[in-house]
Each structure stands twice: as C-alpha cells, then as structure tokens.
Design an enzyme around this catalytic site. Sequence first.
Site, short mmCIF file in Angstrom:
data_model
loop_
_atom_site.label_atom_id
_atom_site.label_comp_id
_atom_site.label_asym_id
_atom_site.label_seq_id
_atom_site.Cartn_x
_atom_site.Cartn_y
_atom_site.Cartn_z
CG ASN A 165 -1.75 1.23 1.37
OD1 ASN A 165 -1.79 2.05 0.46
ND2 ASN A 165 -2.41 1.38 2.51
CE LYS A 189 -0.23 3.24 4.77
NZ LYS A 189 -0.16 3.34 6.22
CG HIS A 211 -5.85 1.90 5.23
ND1 HIS A 211 -5.41 2.86 6.13
CD2 HIS A 211 -4.83 1.03 5.09
CE1 HIS A 211 -4.16 2.56 6.49
NE2 HIS A 211 -3.79 1.47 5.87
CD GLU A 266 -2.99 5.52 6.70
OE1 GLU A 266 -2.96 5.53 5.46
OE2 GLU A 266 -2.09 5.02 7.40
CD GLU A 297 -3.37 -2.28 7.40
OE1 GLU A 297 -2.37 -2.60 6.77
OE2 GLU A 297 -3.88 -1.14 7.31
N GLY A 309 2.62 2.53 10.83
CA GLY A 309 3.59 3.61 10.66
C GLY A 309 4.28 4.03 11.94
CB SER A 312 5.39 -1.53 12.11
OG SER A 312 4.99 -0.19 12.33
P1 13P Z 1 3.14 0.56 7.72
O1 13P Z 1 3.69 -0.74 7.14
O2 13P Z 1 3.86 1.76 7.23
O3 13P Z 1 3.01 0.49 9.20
O4 13P Z 1 1.64 0.70 7.14
C1 13P Z 1 0.76 -0.34 7.26
C2 13P Z 1 -0.47 -0.02 6.48
O5 13P Z 1 -1.24 0.84 6.87
C3 13P Z 1 -0.71 -0.76 5.24
O6 13P Z 1 -1.99 -0.54 4.76
#
Ligand code: 13P
Length: 256
Positions: free
Chosen positions: A11, A13, A97, A99, A169, A175, A215
Amino acid sequence: MISRKKFIAGNWKMNKTSAEGVTLVRDIVAAVGKQTDVEVVVCPPFTALESAGAALEGSSVKLGAQNMHFEASGAFTGEISAPMLRAIFTTHVILGHSERRTLFGETDELVNKKVLSALKNQLKPILCVGETLAERESGSTLKVVQTQTERALEGVSKDQAQTLVVAYEPVWAIGTGKVATTEQAQEVHAFIRGLLTKLFTEPVAQKVRILYGGSMKPANAPELLAQKDIDGGLIGGAALEARSFVELVTAAAAIK
Ligand code: 13P
C-alpha cells in the site's frame, strides 16, 4: 489441511509520482515478476495506477487501488469508480483502511457499500479492520474487529466471500514501528477466521487470506508469516522501496 497461497500487498498510500511508480514496479518485477508461490499486489495512488499497470504487464504481479466510490458513475466530484478501475486492469482494491476511517470519516456502512460494489464489478476487496490503542487497552479489540468485519460484509454471498482478502491492521501499529506480537496478531487472525466460518461456512473461511498490516518489515515478517492464520502482509513503509518489498515477498515464499 487447506494451504492458502501467501499474499503480499504494497500500500503505497500518498507516495510516488507516476514516473517514480514505474521505476519501483520495474525493480519489483525484475526481482519477483515470475513469483507464483506468493500472490504479489502493488497498490499505487490513482495517478500512478495506469502506468504501474503497464510496467507490470506480462509479470505475475497484480494491480490494486487504495479506495473507490461505490457508485459506477455520476456527479461525485473527485471520486473513482469500480468500472474505471477495472478498465485499467486493476484486480484488487483496499477498502476500509483505518486512514480512510479516521481521516476521511468512512463508516462501516460506507465500507459495506464499497465492498458490495467492488465484488459486483469483479474487483477483489482487501478489507481492512483493526482496533485503536485505546480500544486495545480497554479490552475491546475482538469486539471492534467483529463489528467492523460483520458490518463490512453484510449482504456478501458465500461465493463472493471466497475472493475476499481481509487485512488485520491494528491502528497503533501502523507507521509507528510498533509491531503486534505474533501472539497478539495470531489471536485476532484466528478470531477473524472464526467469524468468517460463522458468516460463510468453514470451507470458505479456510480459503480467505487474512493479512497482517502494521510496521511489517523484513526483520519481523518471518515470525508473523509462520503463524497458522497469518497468510501475508499489507505493507506500508517497507513497500516504498523495492529491496524491502522484495525481501518480504521472499520471506513469504520461504514459508512452507
Ligand atoms: P506501515 O507498514 O507503514 O506500518 O503501514 C501499514 C499499512 O497501513 C498498510 O496498509
């Protein structure tokens, strides 16, 4: 025992221009473009989707979007629909997601509409669920995951459910560099598989890939991926560089 093909999705982003995306995809394809033991999907931002799709043509790497609108077309300024994604050979779409949920106000009801629309248009949803730190600390992790999963999958048929991918997640691990322990992750993954059994039957639940996201890095992936119900990863940060992403694919391929 059913063996599920491991699944590694990147992903990106809101990262990578179209040109940067092509470079990244070319490097990934050069390293794992013939990989058939692991399903590999890249999810660039909309502006890089078509060029990334062209760069991965002829390889085993697949194309995913990060979001979509549930209507097919119409007066929805700034939105992108499932048929538009299909027209450029997108096969997967990340939905729900955290976010999108926290920063853009997406509700379970909206995620459900998107899931139904994706399935109707032969796009495979990568449905994201997961608890916040406050929810984990108050002991409501499983309840939150249950509500998000059940609401997102309302009206989904058994047949449709087989094409589904679910990503667990934990919001506090995204992150942050704080990865869930293998026990924490496996517990929730097994719980999700149990929910899918109740919703769709055991054979369907055994087919659905449940990914861990938050992560995940080459250093912690082998242990997570070795868990019984962890079928792959949804990767953020480590998907932005070919080297770490390829290492994750290789780690998944090494699990037998
Ligand atoms: P990170 O791997 O940067 O923690 O992000 C995970 C994520 O949100 C994947 O959709």
